[in-house]
Design an enzyme around this catalytic site. Structure first.
Site: not given
Ligand code: TSX
Ligand code: MN
Length: 573
Positions: A63, A202, A211, A231, A253, A255, A278, A368
């Site tokens: 976007r 895209y 969106k 959202h 985004s 998270c 979404d 995607r």
């Molecule tokens: O999606 C994530 N969530 C939600 C899951 C339901 N991610 C990935 C974010 C990028 C899109 C996360 N990353 C989450 C999370 O709750 N927490 C983290 C941070 C994290 C990353 C790796 C580890 C622990 C926490 N541990 C190891 O890799 C061993």
């Molecule tokens: Mn979205």
């Protein structure tokens, strides 16, 4: 009573296509479209059932917020967070851009519905496009075809005009991914309820139901009609007693919103089912509860980072009948991306169509997958319920390495709205800007609110007297310790947070009352270290100071009630 045929004829005069095809819907037509895309060398058939790979122009991969406009009657109505242009000026510009834009191409007419076709809450649109890729994707992401057209003829529709902007005579006319990045523009006429998009093929720039309609235009409809277009993911959670509750979640985004929408619980007896990943349209029901529907029919998820470990339900959903864009191609005609956690069969071809040397990215970071919600083995049985699902709680979160505890329950609707307006996230490499810098993203709606965001906060506050409001939670999976390591394992372990929230909404978990809200009591969340279940007053004083400054952006549109909430917080912490 709308007259879509008349409108299409008028538009065809402007666009000057070689021919016009009305999309009827159905499996057979969908397969014909995919066959045509393969024949044209645009889609690569994969050795996965009914699945195809597309590779975009490297200049057209995401976007483009700088070229996204809200053309409301006044600049003030668009507010400080949107790009605004006067409607007449924009229309003049667009009529020039679109004049003859489809010369030598086919104009596809896509009647589509956001939400189940027979639901009284659904919104209808007609997208005109010269991209067969867009047609194939709209057929997955929305409900399309003849039945929708019938509804449109009885009701009304949002006109959506889309062109990749490369007519006959342009040097890129025969390109496999025609696009016109220099002239790219996505315009929303919020009073007229019209969408015009030029120059990109895209995602959010081109699939106008998502969106553009379901968030930017719908947020304005929701303001005017007394509901909410958000959202948000929608997930149903069932406890070991078979009791079920639904929750919403809004996250900026990067998270892991899709991962949470598809969470695999790791506490025995707990179950999670997905309604949407979404967008949520939310309205008060006659019983005083808020009900949410997913207006989409597909997932358009970020592939990189998706694996059997991070999101096994997504992997199961995309096992068949899935379109991939900008992922890498393996030697055995399969797909590959960073963070997929498999050894790809060589030779691997990158998203740019080049041999992969293992150094550069195999997949584009915003690559995607597109798959129907209905084929998810973990789709919620009520995902297409016309009235939606009743909501017990709403989670708001961001990526914050400090200050924000694992989970905090707001003490009131107004405090919850303040927390939602306050969410911000540390930027990852994927986003533009400096890595690690905080970006404010109120309600995760910054790029998607079709009107003044200050007025949008007020609209949220207007629901505060509903008899059965959901509780609001601030969550943070990304808190780090002094050693720079994540303090919380996240992913399936978030089930423990959902369990606490679930039991709070039942009046079971106790929690402790603190100035910032209700936090879990020690021992109420297994294995959570004290550091993520406490708040540090000094850090929060700083946080409040920064928020006060940020909210000045909205001037007199910022609700007095939220200023009051913030002030009362200052005196308590
Ligand atoms: O999606 C994530 N969530 C939600 C899951 C339901 N991610 C990935 C974010 C990028 C899109 C996360 N990353 C989450 C999370 O709750 N927490 C983290 C941070 C994290 C990353 C790796 C580890 C622990 C926490 N541990 C190891 O890799 C061993
Ligand atoms: Mn979205």
């Amino acid at each position: 009573m709308a007259d879509p045929k008349k409108w299409v004829a008028e538009m065809a005069t402007l666009l000057q296509p070689e021919n016009i095809v009305w999309i009827e819907g159905g499996e057979e037509e969908h397969q014909q479209i995919l066959d045509a895309l393969v024949k044209a060398g645009i889609a690569i058939p994969l050795d996965r059932p009914k699945s195809y790979l597309f590779q975009s122009d490297p200049r057209d991969v995401a976007r483009v917020e700088e070229k996204t406009f809200i053309c409301s009657p006044t600049k003030e109505e668009a507010g400080p967070t949107n790009h605004w242009m006067a409607a007449e000026e924009m229309k003049k510009h667009l009529l020039q851009l679109f004049k003859g834009a489809m010369k030598g191409r086919t104009l596809y007419v896509i009647p589509y519905s956001m939400g189940p076709i027979d639901s009284p809450f659904s919104k209808l649109g007609i997208q005109l496009t010269d991209s067969l890729y867009v047609v194939a994707h709209m057929a997955i992401m929305t409900r399309v075809g003849r039945e929708v057209l019938k509804k449109i003829e009885q009701k009304s529709f949002v006109p959506c005009v889309h062109s990749v902007g490369v007519p006959q005579g342009h040097p890129d006319f025969d390109s496999k991914w025609p696009c016109n990045p220099e002239k790219l523009i996505v315009a929303h006429f919020t009073k007229e309820r019209e969408i015009w998009s030029f120059g990109s093929g895209y995602g959010g720039n081109a699939l106008l139901g998502k969106k553009c309609l379901a968030l930017r235009i719908a947020s304005v409809l929701a303001r005017d009609e007394g509901w909410l277009a958000e959202h948000m993911l929608i997930v149903g959670i069932t406890n070991p007693h078979g009791e079920k509750r639904y929750f919403l979640g809004a996250f900026p985004s990067a998270c892991g919103k899709t991962n949470l929408a598809m969470i695999t619980p790791n506490i025995p007896g707990w179950k999670a089912e997905t309604v949407g990943d979404d967008i949520a349209w939310i309205r008060p029901g006659k019983d005083g509860w808020l009900y949410a529907v997913n207006p989409e029919a597909g997932f358009f998820g970020v592939a990189p980072g998706t694996s059997e470990k991070s999101n096994p339900k997504a992997m199961a959903t995309i096992a068949t009948n899935t379109l991939f864009t900008n992922v890498a191609l393996t030697g055995d005609k399969n797909v590959y991306w960073e963070g997929m956690d498999i050894e790809p069969k060589p030779p691997v071809t990158t998203w740019l169509g080049k041999p992969w040397d293992g150094k550069e990215k195999a997949a584009q970071p915003n690559a995607r997958f597109t798959a129907p919600v209905a084929q998810s083995p973990h789709v919620d049985p009520a995902w297409e319920a016309e009235e939606g699902v009743p909501i017990s709680g709403i989670l708001f979160g961001g990526r914050r390495s400090d200050r924000i505890p694992l989970v905090t329950e707001a003490k009131s609707w107004a405090q919850g709205v303040l927390y939602a307006a306050s969410i911000s996230s540390e930027m990852t490499a994927a986003a533009a800007g400096t890595i690690g810098k905080l970006r404010h993203d109120p309600f995760a709606m910054l790029p998607f609110c079709g009107y003044n965001m200050g007025d949008y906060f007020q609209h949220w506050l207007s629901f505060q007297n509903l008899p059965h409001l959901p509780k609001i939670y601030l969550v943070n999976w990304f808190r780090k310790g002094a050693d720079g390591k994540y303090l919380w394992p996240g992913f399936s372990d978030n089930t423990r947070v959902l369990k606490w929230i679930f039991e709070r909404t039942q009046g079971k978990s106790e929690g402790i009352n603190t100035p910032i809200g209700i936090l879990p009591k020690k021992g109420e969340i297994d294995g959570a270290v004290d550091e993520i279940l406490t708040y540090d007053p000094e850090g929060w004083k700083e946080e409040v100071k920064e928020l006060k400054h940020y909210f000045t952006l909205f001037g007199h549109h910022f609700p007095q009630a939220l200023s009051n909430e913030l002030e009362s917080l200052v005196t308590k912490i």
